[in-house]
Every structure is written in structure tokens, then in C-alpha cells.
Motif scaffolding. Sequence first.
Motif, PDB file in Angstrom:
ATOM      1  N   VAL A  56      38.294  -4.246 -15.429  1.00 22.15           N
ATOM      2  CA  VAL A  56      38.581  -2.872 -14.523  1.00 22.15           C
ATOM      3  C   VAL A  56      39.504  -2.075 -15.464  1.00 22.15           C
ATOM      4  O   VAL A  56      40.183  -2.501 -16.210  1.00 22.15           O
ATOM      5  CB  VAL A  56      38.834  -3.261 -13.098  1.00 22.15           C
ATOM      6  N   TYR A  97      25.816   0.564 -12.815  1.00 21.87           N
ATOM      7  CA  TYR A  97      27.028   0.123 -12.443  1.00 21.87           C
ATOM      8  C   TYR A  97      27.949  -0.348 -13.907  1.00 21.87           C
ATOM      9  O   TYR A  97      29.052  -0.112 -14.110  1.00 21.87           O
ATOM     10  CB  TYR A  97      27.408  -1.147 -11.561  1.00 21.87           C
ATOM     11  N   ASN A 101      30.937   1.345 -15.380  1.00 20.53           N
ATOM     12  CA  ASN A 101      32.168   0.635 -15.719  1.00 20.53           C
ATOM     13  C   ASN A 101      32.904   0.664 -17.261  1.00 20.53           C
ATOM     14  O   ASN A 101      34.213   0.874 -17.556  1.00 20.53           O
ATOM     15  CB  ASN A 101      31.972  -0.843 -15.503  1.00 20.53           C
ATOM     16  N   TYR A 102      31.881   0.687 -18.241  1.00 16.15           N
ATOM     17  CA  TYR A 102      32.235   0.945 -19.608  1.00 16.15           C
ATOM     18  C   TYR A 102      32.603   2.198 -19.791  1.00 16.15           C
ATOM     19  O   TYR A 102      33.757   2.485 -20.469  1.00 16.15           O
ATOM     20  CB  TYR A 102      30.877   0.872 -20.499  1.00 16.15           C
ATOM     21  N   HIS A 104      34.589   4.215 -17.431  1.00 13.14           N
ATOM     22  CA  HIS A 104      35.806   4.314 -17.133  1.00 13.14           C
ATOM     23  C   HIS A 104      36.968   3.382 -18.039  1.00 13.14           C
ATOM     24  O   HIS A 104      37.908   3.848 -18.156  1.00 13.14           O
ATOM     25  CB  HIS A 104      35.960   3.933 -15.662  1.00 13.14           C
ATOM     26  N   ARG A 105      36.450   2.214 -18.293  1.00 15.50           N
ATOM     27  CA  ARG A 105      37.284   1.378 -18.995  1.00 15.50           C
ATOM     28  C   ARG A 105      37.743   2.149 -20.444  1.00 15.50           C
ATOM     29  O   ARG A 105      38.885   1.977 -20.956  1.00 15.50           O
ATOM     30  CB  ARG A 105      36.574  -0.142 -19.412  1.00 15.50           C
ATOM     31  N   SER A 176      30.368  -7.835 -17.755  1.00 17.07           N
ATOM     32  CA  SER A 176      31.308  -7.633 -16.664  1.00 17.07           C
ATOM     33  C   SER A 176      31.440  -8.250 -15.437  1.00 17.07           C
ATOM     34  O   SER A 176      30.286  -8.637 -14.998  1.00 17.07           O
ATOM     35  CB  SER A 176      31.846  -5.997 -16.574  1.00 17.07           C
ATOM     36  N   THR A 178      31.291  -7.767 -11.741  1.00 15.88           N
ATOM     37  CA  THR A 178      31.089  -6.586 -10.866  1.00 15.88           C
ATOM     38  C   THR A 178      30.752  -6.921  -9.513  1.00 15.88           C
ATOM     39  O   THR A 178      30.652  -8.033  -9.105  1.00 15.88           O
ATOM     40  CB  THR A 178      29.623  -5.965 -11.338  1.00 15.88           C
ATOM     41  N   PRO A 222      36.330  -5.361  -8.089  1.00 13.79           N
ATOM     42  CA  PRO A 222      34.984  -5.456  -7.355  1.00 13.79           C
ATOM     43  C   PRO A 222      34.582  -6.458  -6.373  1.00 13.79           C
ATOM     44  O   PRO A 222      33.780  -6.102  -5.483  1.00 13.79           O
ATOM     45  CB  PRO A 222      34.223  -6.180  -9.122  1.00 13.79           C
TER      46      PRO A 222
END
Length: 336
Positions: A56, A97, A101-102, A104-105, A176, A178, A222
Motif C-alpha cells: 500500500v 484493483y 494499486n500500482y 497509487h504506490r 500485491s 488486495t 486491504p
Amino acid sequence: MSISYSDSLPDLLCEEDSVGVLSGVPLSMDCSSGLEHPAIIEDLIDELIEDEKEFVPDFNCIARSSSQSVDASARLDSVAWILKAHAYYGFQPLTAYLAVNYFHRFLYSGRLPQTSGWPMQLLSVACLSLAAKMEEPLVPSLLDIQVEGAKFVFEPRTITRMELLVLTVLNWRLRSVTPFSFIGFFACKIDPSGSCIGYLISRSTDIILSEIQEASFLEYLPSCIAAAAMLCAASEIPSLMSFVNPENAESWCDGLIKEKIAGCYQLMQSLVLIKNNRRKPPKVLPQFRVMPRARVSRFSDDNASSSSSSISSPYNKRRKLNNSLWVDIEKGSSEQ
């Protein structure tokens, strides 16, 4: 647009631990079989809980970026485009998702020189492409994946370079943890009989994807998001209403915090309520058409003969209109 196997970065499946490999699969979807080996399932969940913080965005970076550099509207537009392209190609929920996720990271790592305009779209395309390569059996080419209102069109080599930069910043940790890693297990916890497992998993998946654009959920792990989504799904089933309690959800596994679950659950419930209100169809008042007397007899004479054609004519008109529109789109794309 045609779908083809992409030839850029063909082998993204680097060696990861067993938790990483299993992180995208809902655990214990069959409660009866999961109960045969509860210790193994519990151990896997404990490992996922322990590792989820590595997948995250850093909370301190989020708080710092929200007040300084990250353009909130550009972030929202980028995530919205990922979801549109995801729906266009019918990708799996996990693909969407993972792409977000990628995104935002990488975004909150501070490595993007400009958090608006074309760099944000390039990052969106690269993240969706990487997620599709991880989860989809067929992946659109790097040109074809740029659909659904993309403002800029990037060359494949440009996207490939961006993919490599994302991989470097994420340390190649693409598998990841999730919310989907937990929903099967949580569904069995809230419904041990297994009578509503299918609905709970499906509905919680829809809720998670529908709220993925909201930046407020970035502060929740998550497992917490999965627990809150499961409570939302269970609240729609009368027989499970007595189990819809954050304190009860905290007991599902170690690492869950009831205050966090309660906050995430309340946020989800408010957003679900808002979206449901938007979907309510407007009231349609009956409309009466007044015709001159001279046309009434003509209408009655022609009514029987035109009844069969009038039933199918709207469909035919829409089909013709859509066909002509598709041709125009194809022409426009070929000219570009």
C-alpha cells in the motif's frame, strides 16, 4: 480494436514467496472444504495480514501529497480511465484493483515529475498494462489498450519505458495483497453455513470496485477494506443482519481493528447510499398527444398495418445508427 499478445516485457512473473502467489485468490470460497484444514487457512491469512503493509502507499506520503503536490482531480480522472478501460475489455476485478494499486504506490512515491497532464495518463496506461499482464490470459497491445477517452496516445516504446520505471519503484512486487485475498475467508466467517457465500463474494467485489476511486480509502489496509465490504454485503441479507458488527468482524482474524473497520464501513455505506440514490429512475409523467380530427381516422386505418413494423423499427433504427457510428469511429481511427 484487435486483441493480441503484447511482446513487451513478456515475463513479469518473477519468483515470489507463497503468500505473494496466493494473494490474489480469494481464500476458502468453499466453507465446507476450508473447515477441513482451518490451521492452514488461518496461517495463510496471518501471513497476508503481516505482509499487506508492504503493498500500500506510505501513509505519511499520502498525507504530505494530499496537501501539496498531487492534483486530486487528475488522480481521480486517471483512476476513472483505468476503470473504463478495464470495463471495455472485460478484465477481471483483480486486474482493475492491481492497476489502481500500482498507480497509487508509484504516484505517492514522489517519482512522477508532474502530477497532472500527460505524465498521469502515461502512468495509468503503464499500470493497467502491467496488471493485465499479471492476470489476463489475453492482453491488448500497448496501442490498443489506450481506449475510452484517452487524451494522449503514446508509442509502445514510451509505455514500455514507463513500465520499467514502475517496476523499479515497486521493487518488482506486483503480486500485491488486495481485499480480494480476504473476501472468501471473511464470507465463510460471517456465513458459516455457506448458503450466501456466492452473493457475499460477488457483492463485496462490486462494492470494492465501486469505491476504488475514492482517495479516502487509501488510509485503510486491504484486510480492513475487505471486512468493511463484507459487512456492507451482509447488511443486504436479512438473515445475516445480526452479524453486521465491526466488533464481530474484528474477531475474524488477528490484525483487524474494529475502529478502523467501523470507519471504513460507515464511509462505504454512505457512498453506496449516494450512488443508489443517483441510480433511481426519474418519475415519468404520462404524455398525451392531441391530434386534429382529420388525422384521427387516418391513424386508426394505419394502426393495424404498422403495428408489427413499429415494434421492431426502434431497434432497427438504433442498430443502423450504431453501425454508422462504428464506421465513423473506424474511419476516424484509420485516418489518425
